[in-house]
Design a protein around this motif. Sequence first.
Motif, mmCIF file in Angstrom:
data_model
loop_
_atom_site.group_PDB
_atom_site.id
_atom_site.type_symbol
_atom_site.label_atom_id
_atom_site.label_comp_id
_atom_site.label_asym_id
_atom_site.label_seq_id
_atom_site.Cartn_x
_atom_site.Cartn_y
_atom_site.Cartn_z
ATOM 1 N N GLN A 138 3.737 -79.671 -5.025
ATOM 2 C CA GLN A 138 2.380 -80.211 -4.975
ATOM 3 C C GLN A 138 2.275 -81.290 -3.901
ATOM 4 O OE1 GLN A 138 1.636 -81.658 -8.967
ATOM 5 N NE2 GLN A 138 0.216 -79.986 -9.390
ATOM 6 N N ALA A 139 3.244 -82.174 -3.872
ATOM 7 C CA ALA A 139 3.216 -83.253 -2.888
ATOM 8 C C ALA A 139 3.241 -82.700 -1.471
ATOM 9 C CB ALA A 139 4.409 -84.189 -3.116
ATOM 10 N N VAL A 140 4.131 -81.755 -1.222
ATOM 11 C CA VAL A 140 4.260 -81.176 0.115
ATOM 12 C C VAL A 140 2.983 -80.432 0.502
ATOM 13 C CG1 VAL A 140 5.523 -79.472 1.478
ATOM 14 C CG2 VAL A 140 6.772 -81.032 -0.026
ATOM 15 N N ASN A 141 2.427 -79.648 -0.419
ATOM 16 C CA ASN A 141 1.184 -78.923 -0.133
ATOM 17 C C ASN A 141 0.055 -79.889 0.195
ATOM 18 O OD1 ASN A 141 1.540 -76.130 -2.514
ATOM 19 N ND2 ASN A 141 2.590 -76.575 -0.599
ATOM 20 N N ARG A 142 -0.037 -80.991 -0.558
ATOM 21 C CA ARG A 142 -1.117 -81.945 -0.341
ATOM 22 C C ARG A 142 -0.923 -82.765 0.927
ATOM 23 N NH1 ARG A 142 -1.928 -83.307 -6.839
ATOM 24 N NH2 ARG A 142 -2.961 -81.307 -7.255
ATOM 25 N N LEU A 143 0.287 -82.720 1.464
ATOM 26 C CA LEU A 143 0.520 -83.326 2.777
ATOM 27 C C LEU A 143 0.226 -82.343 3.902
ATOM 28 C CD1 LEU A 143 3.785 -85.360 2.091
ATOM 29 C CD2 LEU A 143 1.477 -86.262 2.460
ATOM 30 N N GLY A 144 -0.161 -81.128 3.527
ATOM 31 C CA GLY A 144 -0.617 -80.167 4.522
ATOM 32 C C GLY A 144 0.361 -79.068 4.880
ATOM 33 N N PHE A 145 1.424 -78.895 4.083
ATOM 34 C CA PHE A 145 2.444 -77.906 4.428
ATOM 35 C C PHE A 145 2.588 -76.871 3.315
ATOM 36 C CE2 PHE A 145 3.470 -81.753 6.738
ATOM 37 C CZ PHE A 145 3.675 -81.273 8.024
ATOM 38 N N THR A 146 2.501 -75.612 3.704
ATOM 39 C CA THR A 146 2.694 -74.518 2.745
ATOM 40 C C THR A 146 3.995 -73.770 3.007
ATOM 41 O OG1 THR A 146 1.366 -73.062 4.158
ATOM 42 C CG2 THR A 146 0.237 -74.196 2.338
ATOM 43 N N GLN A 147 4.658 -74.061 4.105
ATOM 44 C CA GLN A 147 5.996 -73.544 4.370
ATOM 45 C C GLN A 147 6.902 -74.706 4.726
ATOM 46 O OE1 GLN A 147 6.365 -70.286 7.169
ATOM 47 N NE2 GLN A 147 6.369 -68.892 5.424
ATOM 48 N N TYR A 161 16.623 -75.759 -5.589
ATOM 49 C CA TYR A 161 16.880 -74.369 -5.968
ATOM 50 C C TYR A 161 15.678 -73.722 -6.658
ATOM 51 C CZ TYR A 161 18.355 -70.459 -8.847
ATOM 52 O OH TYR A 161 18.404 -69.251 -9.486
ATOM 53 N N PRO A 162 15.119 -74.276 -7.750
ATOM 54 C CA PRO A 162 13.951 -73.619 -8.337
ATOM 55 C C PRO A 162 12.728 -73.627 -7.423
ATOM 56 C CG PRO A 162 14.407 -75.691 -9.472
ATOM 57 C CD PRO A 162 15.571 -75.413 -8.574
ATOM 58 N N TYR A 163 12.604 -74.604 -6.537
ATOM 59 C CA TYR A 163 11.524 -74.591 -5.545
ATOM 60 C C TYR A 163 11.644 -73.314 -4.716
ATOM 61 C CZ TYR A 163 8.341 -76.778 -2.032
ATOM 62 O OH TYR A 163 7.293 -77.080 -1.179
ATOM 63 N N ALA A 164 12.839 -73.057 -4.184
ATOM 64 C CA ALA A 164 13.044 -71.876 -3.353
ATOM 65 C C ALA A 164 12.955 -70.587 -4.167
ATOM 66 C CB ALA A 164 14.401 -71.972 -2.663
ATOM 67 N N ARG A 165 13.446 -70.610 -5.387
ATOM 68 C CA ARG A 165 13.434 -69.416 -6.243
ATOM 69 C C ARG A 165 12.023 -69.050 -6.694
ATOM 70 N NH1 ARG A 165 15.516 -70.937 -11.779
ATOM 71 N NH2 ARG A 165 13.296 -71.489 -11.970
ATOM 72 N N ASP A 166 11.267 -70.054 -7.123
ATOM 73 C CA ASP A 166 9.942 -69.790 -7.688
ATOM 74 C C ASP A 166 8.860 -69.616 -6.628
ATOM 75 O OD1 ASP A 166 11.230 -70.043 -10.098
ATOM 76 O OD2 ASP A 166 10.467 -72.058 -10.527
ATOM 77 N N PHE A 167 9.116 -70.114 -5.415
ATOM 78 C CA PHE A 167 8.137 -69.991 -4.327
ATOM 79 C C PHE A 167 8.842 -69.505 -3.062
ATOM 80 C CE2 PHE A 167 6.977 -73.433 -7.225
ATOM 81 C CZ PHE A 167 5.748 -72.963 -7.684
ATOM 82 N N PRO A 168 9.447 -68.323 -3.124
ATOM 83 C CA PRO A 168 10.291 -67.856 -2.019
ATOM 84 C C PRO A 168 9.541 -67.658 -0.713
ATOM 85 C CG PRO A 168 9.881 -66.069 -3.577
ATOM 86 C CD PRO A 168 9.369 -67.328 -4.221
ATOM 87 N N GLY A 169 8.241 -67.378 -0.795
ATOM 88 C CA GLY A 169 7.471 -67.209 0.427
ATOM 89 C C GLY A 169 7.173 -68.509 1.143
#
Length: 345
Positions: A138-147, A161-169
């Motif tokens: 959430q923090a990263v997305n709200r700073l303007g980054f989706t990748q 690890y769960p960040y990468a696993r749950d949002f692999p794209g």
Amino acid sequence: MSPQESTAYTPARRRGLKRLRVGAVGSLLVLVMALFTTAAGADRGSVEPTEGPARFAPGFVHGRVAVDGGFVHYVRGGSGPALVFLHGWPETWWMWRKVMPELARDHTVIAIDLPGLGASGIPAGGYDKATTARRVRQAVNRLGFTQVQLVGHDFGALIAYPYARDFPGEVTRLAVLETPLAGFGLEELYGISWHFRFNMSPAPIPETIMDNDDVPTYLGMMFQFSHRPENIDREVYYAAYADPARRTAGYEYYRAFPADAENNKANASRRLSMPVLAMGGQYSFGPGVADSFRLVADDVRPVVAPESGHYIPEENARFLGDCARLFFGASSTTPDRPELAGCVR
């Protein structure tokens, strides 16, 4: 972790782990050392602001962003693809200060204080690593980054690890430092150092036993789990964990380990496909980090950080920076020394 896998933990790692087995006399010596030895950057760290321009390096700024359960404090600098740093316990974002400026030449570097720690808000719950990963996202997305590209040390690796696993794209590359995963080797450490069971004890056991005056002794013991303890800016971290509420937040991350293990094992079939740099210190986990992550990822690059124990970003920042530039670089580059071979993109 099976007996066959556990043999990957080298004698050097075992020697490093034994440093955690200090008794009362050792703890007192650590306290004396802390009183008479201040790391070179401690004065900077103790006066680093929590918002506005940073002081540790030009071009960086502090800020905060709202997430579920409160807010997250971050330090940001540079431009380009987002490279997110997640610290371990008992440290804060400050552990990355030595590698951030160089990497900011080609990346937007974002170092985050984990929820409840450093200068971030203290959520009432949700300290399991999957929930924390969602808050970091959430923090990263709200700073303007989706990748993003992620670097995690200790707790930070358990969250990455769960960040990468749950949002692999959304995660293109992942670097994990100095921990096996819960459910895939972390439990093997519980009998090696008493701090695991102590921190995992139900409230208010550690909260009652540990008071502010004990922080340098206890955390000082943890920092002795290193090869170059003089490189660790321990006074900054003593101050960061002087607040009982933040110590409790740290305990809550430990108390969530059983839930983390269940979550990891239940989702292990969702294997990571992005490249994973798995780094262990020469005098700590060594290749053991890679052994654990191979159980959940397809492309694991083992790297051993020379002349380092558990706290690689402070003990051997030059090696970590050189490795990160290779691994997260825009194109493949031939390393200038053999120990960097696993870092090549």
